[in-house]
Structure formats: C-alpha cells, structure tokens
Design a protein around this motif. Structure first.
Motif, PDB file in Angstrom:
ATOM      1  N   ARG A   1       0.835  -1.209   0.000  1.00  0.00           N
ATOM      2  CA  ARG A   1       0.000   0.000   0.000  1.00  0.00           C
ATOM      3  C   ARG A   1       0.870   1.260   0.000  1.00  0.00           C
ATOM      4  NH1 ARG A   1      -3.619   0.655   5.157  1.00  0.00           N
ATOM      5  NH2 ARG A   1      -1.787   1.738   5.975  1.00  0.00           N
ATOM      6  N   LEU A   2       1.895   1.279   0.838  1.00  0.00           N
ATOM      7  CA  LEU A   2       2.778   2.439   0.897  1.00  0.00           C
ATOM      8  C   LEU A   2       3.503   2.653  -0.434  1.00  0.00           C
ATOM      9  CD1 LEU A   2       4.325   2.104   4.466  1.00  0.00           C
ATOM     10  CD2 LEU A   2       2.861   3.961   3.650  1.00  0.00           C
ATOM     11  N   ARG A   3       3.983   1.569  -1.018  1.00  0.00           N
ATOM     12  CA  ARG A   3       4.661   1.674  -2.310  1.00  0.00           C
ATOM     13  C   ARG A   3       3.724   2.241  -3.366  1.00  0.00           C
ATOM     14  NH1 ARG A   3       5.320  -3.798  -5.231  1.00  0.00           N
ATOM     15  NH2 ARG A   3       3.092  -3.378  -5.329  1.00  0.00           N
ATOM     16  N   ASN A   4       2.518   1.712  -3.431  1.00  0.00           N
ATOM     17  CA  ASN A   4       1.578   2.150  -4.458  1.00  0.00           C
ATOM     18  C   ASN A   4       1.094   3.580  -4.244  1.00  0.00           C
ATOM     19  OD1 ASN A   4       1.794  -0.425  -5.538  1.00  0.00           O
ATOM     20  ND2 ASN A   4      -0.073  -1.189  -4.559  1.00  0.00           N
ATOM     21  N   GLU A   5       0.915   3.966  -2.969  1.00  0.00           N
ATOM     22  CA  GLU A   5       0.364   5.290  -2.687  1.00  0.00           C
ATOM     23  C   GLU A   5       1.409   6.398  -2.717  1.00  0.00           C
ATOM     24  OE1 GLU A   5      -1.698   5.060   1.006  1.00  0.00           O
ATOM     25  OE2 GLU A   5      -3.416   3.990   0.166  1.00  0.00           O
ATOM     26  N   THR A   6       2.642   6.085  -2.315  1.00  0.00           N
ATOM     27  CA  THR A   6       3.661   7.144  -2.211  1.00  0.00           C
ATOM     28  C   THR A   6       4.591   7.214  -3.410  1.00  0.00           C
ATOM     29  OG1 THR A   6       5.306   5.730  -1.102  1.00  0.00           O
ATOM     30  CG2 THR A   6       3.666   6.825   0.299  1.00  0.00           C
ATOM     31  N   GLY A   7       4.744   6.097  -4.131  1.00  0.00           N
ATOM     32  CA  GLY A   7       5.680   6.079  -5.252  1.00  0.00           C
ATOM     33  C   GLY A   7       7.095   5.711  -4.860  1.00  0.00           C
ATOM     34  N   GLY A   8       7.313   5.446  -3.570  1.00  0.00           N
ATOM     35  CA  GLY A   8       8.645   5.059  -3.107  1.00  0.00           C
ATOM     36  C   GLY A   8       8.729   3.583  -2.788  1.00  0.00           C
ATOM     37  N   SER A   9       9.935   3.118  -2.474  1.00  0.00           N
ATOM     38  CA  SER A   9      10.130   1.738  -2.041  1.00  0.00           C
ATOM     39  C   SER A   9       9.831   1.658  -0.544  1.00  0.00           C
ATOM     40  CB  SER A   9      11.566   1.282  -2.312  1.00  0.00           C
ATOM     41  OG  SER A   9      11.839   1.262  -3.691  1.00  0.00           O
ATOM     42  N   ALA A  10       9.137   0.612  -0.124  1.00  0.00           N
ATOM     43  CA  ALA A  10       8.749   0.467   1.276  1.00  0.00           C
ATOM     44  C   ALA A  10       9.494  -0.699   1.916  1.00  0.00           C
ATOM     45  CB  ALA A  10       7.239   0.253   1.375  1.00  0.00           C
ATOM     46  N   HIS A  11       9.897  -0.526   3.175  1.00  0.00           N
ATOM     47  CA  HIS A  11      10.738  -1.520   3.843  1.00  0.00           C
ATOM     48  C   HIS A  11      10.340  -1.731   5.297  1.00  0.00           C
ATOM     49  CE1 HIS A  11      13.246   1.063   1.100  1.00  0.00           C
ATOM     50  NE2 HIS A  11      13.378  -0.101   0.506  1.00  0.00           N
ATOM     51  N   ILE A  12      10.679  -2.909   5.795  1.00  0.00           N
ATOM     52  CA  ILE A  12      10.651  -3.195   7.229  1.00  0.00           C
ATOM     53  C   ILE A  12      12.082  -3.546   7.618  1.00  0.00           C
ATOM     54  CG2 ILE A  12       9.902  -4.771   9.055  1.00  0.00           C
ATOM     55  CD1 ILE A  12       7.632  -3.087   8.211  1.00  0.00           C
ATOM     56  N   GLY A  13      12.573  -2.939   8.691  1.00  0.00           N
ATOM     57  CA  GLY A  13      13.935  -3.213   9.128  1.00  0.00           C
ATOM     58  C   GLY A  13      14.014  -3.448  10.626  1.00  0.00           C
ATOM     59  N   ILE A  14      15.010  -4.223  11.029  1.00  0.00           N
ATOM     60  CA  ILE A  14      15.289  -4.453  12.445  1.00  0.00           C
ATOM     61  C   ILE A  14      16.732  -4.065  12.714  1.00  0.00           C
ATOM     62  CG2 ILE A  14      13.567  -6.281  12.688  1.00  0.00           C
ATOM     63  CD1 ILE A  14      15.836  -8.320  12.433  1.00  0.00           C
ATOM     64  N   LEU A  15      17.047  -3.831  13.972  1.00  0.00           N
ATOM     65  CA  LEU A  15      18.396  -3.416  14.343  1.00  0.00           C
ATOM     66  C   LEU A  15      19.230  -4.624  14.728  1.00  0.00           C
ATOM     67  CD1 LEU A  15      20.074  -0.773  14.768  1.00  0.00           C
ATOM     68  CD2 LEU A  15      19.499  -0.976  17.205  1.00  0.00           C
ATOM     69  N   ASP A  16      20.407  -4.734  14.137  1.00  0.00           N
ATOM     70  CA  ASP A  16      21.375  -5.759  14.508  1.00  0.00           C
ATOM     71  C   ASP A  16      22.655  -5.038  14.883  1.00  0.00           C
ATOM     72  OD1 ASP A  16      22.770  -8.096  14.935  1.00  0.00           O
ATOM     73  OD2 ASP A  16      23.209  -8.418  12.811  1.00  0.00           O
ATOM     74  N   GLU A  17      22.881  -4.880  16.180  1.00  0.00           N
ATOM     75  CA  GLU A  17      23.995  -4.089  16.701  1.00  0.00           C
ATOM     76  C   GLU A  17      23.885  -2.656  16.178  1.00  0.00           C
ATOM     77  OE1 GLU A  17      27.565  -6.269  15.806  1.00  0.00           O
ATOM     78  OE2 GLU A  17      27.231  -7.672  17.453  1.00  0.00           O
ATOM     79  N   THR A  18      24.704  -2.267  15.202  1.00  0.00           N
ATOM     80  CA  THR A  18      24.668  -0.881  14.723  1.00  0.00           C
ATOM     81  C   THR A  18      24.243  -0.802  13.261  1.00  0.00           C
ATOM     82  OG1 THR A  18      27.016  -0.948  14.117  1.00  0.00           O
ATOM     83  CG2 THR A  18      26.475  -0.208  16.336  1.00  0.00           C
ATOM     84  N   SER A  19      23.653  -1.868  12.760  1.00  0.00           N
ATOM     85  CA  SER A  19      23.205  -1.898  11.362  1.00  0.00           C
ATOM     86  C   SER A  19      21.713  -2.163  11.272  1.00  0.00           C
ATOM     87  CB  SER A  19      23.951  -2.990  10.591  1.00  0.00           C
ATOM     88  OG  SER A  19      25.332  -2.756  10.558  1.00  0.00           O
TER      89      SER A  19
END
Length: 265
Positions: free
Chosen positions: A98-116
């Motif tokens: 939905r976010l990709r289609n509505e905003t025109g950008g790439s959408a992501h889910i991320g988690i933290l692994d130490e400092t990355s």
C-alpha cells in the motif's frame, strides 16, 4: 551469566566458522585460504579445517581452477529460517504494498542488529532502481531514517554505547558523524515518533521511517519509505507520506497489541 562463564561455554570452532561465513561480502565474493587466514589473524591450518567442514556441509564451495572459496545458495537457509520466525515479514506485506503504491517510493521493514539495519521485508517501487534494497541487506543505522528510528527507541542508556561502537562513516556531505549531533537527533526522533533523512546515505535520496511497537511497548521493527528526492519532495513528505507511514506503523503496532498513548506527528 558472568563473562567468564559465557567464555567457558563458548565454542571457538563454531565462532570461527561463522566468522568465515561473514567474511564473504559484495566487495569480496571470493576468498583464498591465505586471505581468510590473514583477515582472521590466524595461521592457515585453523581455517583450512573449518573450510573443509563448511564445504562438506554445502555452505561454501571451492573453485577447482582458482582454489578460491565462495558461498553457496545453501547459506540463504540460515537467514530464511530466521525470517520465517518473524511474523512481521508476512503481516507487513500488504502495508508495504500500500505504501509503495500510494507514495511512489520503495517500502521496507527493518530491524536493528547491533549498529546496522537489516531489511527483513521490502517492496521496491516500480521503475525506481536508484535506491532498492533486498531482503537481508544491511545499511548503517546512523545514516538512514529507518536506522535512526531503530536507535532512537532503544533504551536511552544504550545510545552512547551503540554510537561509540558504530563505524560513523561519512557517506555524503550530509552524513552526521558527530556523536553529540546524533544524540540530539535521536532525542528529537524519539519525541516526535518518526525520522526523515535526506541524502545522508546516498545523495539525492530521501527516506521517512516510523517505529512498530509490541504490546509491552518494546520496539519490534521500523517501517520506511525511500525514493529520490524528486519523488519525495519535502512538502509531499509532510503532507502525505509521513501521515501514511505513521498510520501503517500504528496499524502494525496494533497487530502486536500496542495502543499508542497519543497520536504521533
């Protein structure tokens, strides 16, 4: 468990084997025995036995002509086994689409692994290849909106330590690398409930991110949208993209049973 007790139960061979697997990166997809030994700081006999075991298990292979080692697709099983335990990867899919289609950008889910930041789910915008990350990609937390969001909602007493052990590399002229400046920004991100980053990791790319919480109030992950600044001008971000990101983050948090005390933004 005390440090001495942890060290007593640690398997040095397993640790070395995992260290070898982590040596293979896009900038060095193949490695020789000598290179592996040098990068580990050990003699050749140590990695030789481990390489033989990893090869026997199917995680690496050796080119018979060059004698250089490389990873095999079987390594993906290790990562996918973990991803399969994360509900967020499947639950978030329709929200990312939905976010990709509505905003025109790439959408992501991320988690933290130490400092990355480790990206665990992605929906790449159609026609945009300039900023596309794949599942499993790692980016520096200090130079991305999603990373700063993940850092900001860690316990405050851990901020200083996390930044001290980070490689605060400057990727563009806009990358913040001073700890004092980053700490100030983390305070702002935590207070407002979102992060907006412009050109800090890649010049000309803007990203917006918000946190996803568990019922207990602990951070689960962060959700973001990223695209060239021409696709995400600031007025469009503040008027449409940011509200859309916050709504998706709140809906995903609700899945985990979290109810925000007050509306963010």
């Amino acid at each position: 468990m005390a440090k001495e007790e942890k060290e007593r139960y640690s398997s040095s061979s397993l640790m070395r084997g995992l260290e070898i697997l982590r040596l293979f990166r896009p900038e060095q997809p193949t490695l020789s025995l000598v290179e592996i030994a040098n990068q580990l700081g050990v003699s050749r006999t140590t990695p030789f036995r481990l390489l033989f075991t990893l090869q026997h298990m199917g995680y690496i292979r050796q080119n018979e002509s060059t004698k250089r080692y490389e990873l095999t697709p079987k390594v993906l099983e290790l990562g996918f086994s973990y991803l399969n335990t994360l509900q967020i990867t499947e639950v978030a899919r329709p929200y990312l689409e939905r976010l990709r289609n509505e905003t025109g950008g790439s959408a992501h889910i991320g988690i933290l692994d130490e400092t990355s930041v480790v990206y665990v789910a992605c929906e790449t915008a159609r026609g945009i290849t300039r900023f596309a990350v794949a599942v499993g990609s790692r980016l520096p937390a200090h130079a991305t909106a999603i990373g700063k969001t993940l850092l900001a909602f860690q316990p405050k007493e851990q901020w200083q330590e996390l930044l001290l052990i980070s490689d605060l590399h400057s990727y563009t002229k806009d990358t913040k690398t001073m700890i004092a400046s980053l700490l100030k920004e983390l305070e702002a991100v935590r207070a407002q409930g979102y992060s907006i980053s412009s050109g800090e990791f890649e010049a000309g790319v803007r990203s917006v991110a918000a946190p996803i919480f568990h019922e207990s109030g602990e951070l689960v992950a962060a959700i973001s949208v990223a695209a060239p600044e021409s696709i995400l001008p600031l007025d469009y971000v503040t008027s449409f993209v940011l509200p859309a990101i916050l709504e998706a983050a709140d809906e995903l948090s609700a899945f985990y049973g979290y109810t925000p005390v007050k509306r963010r933004g």
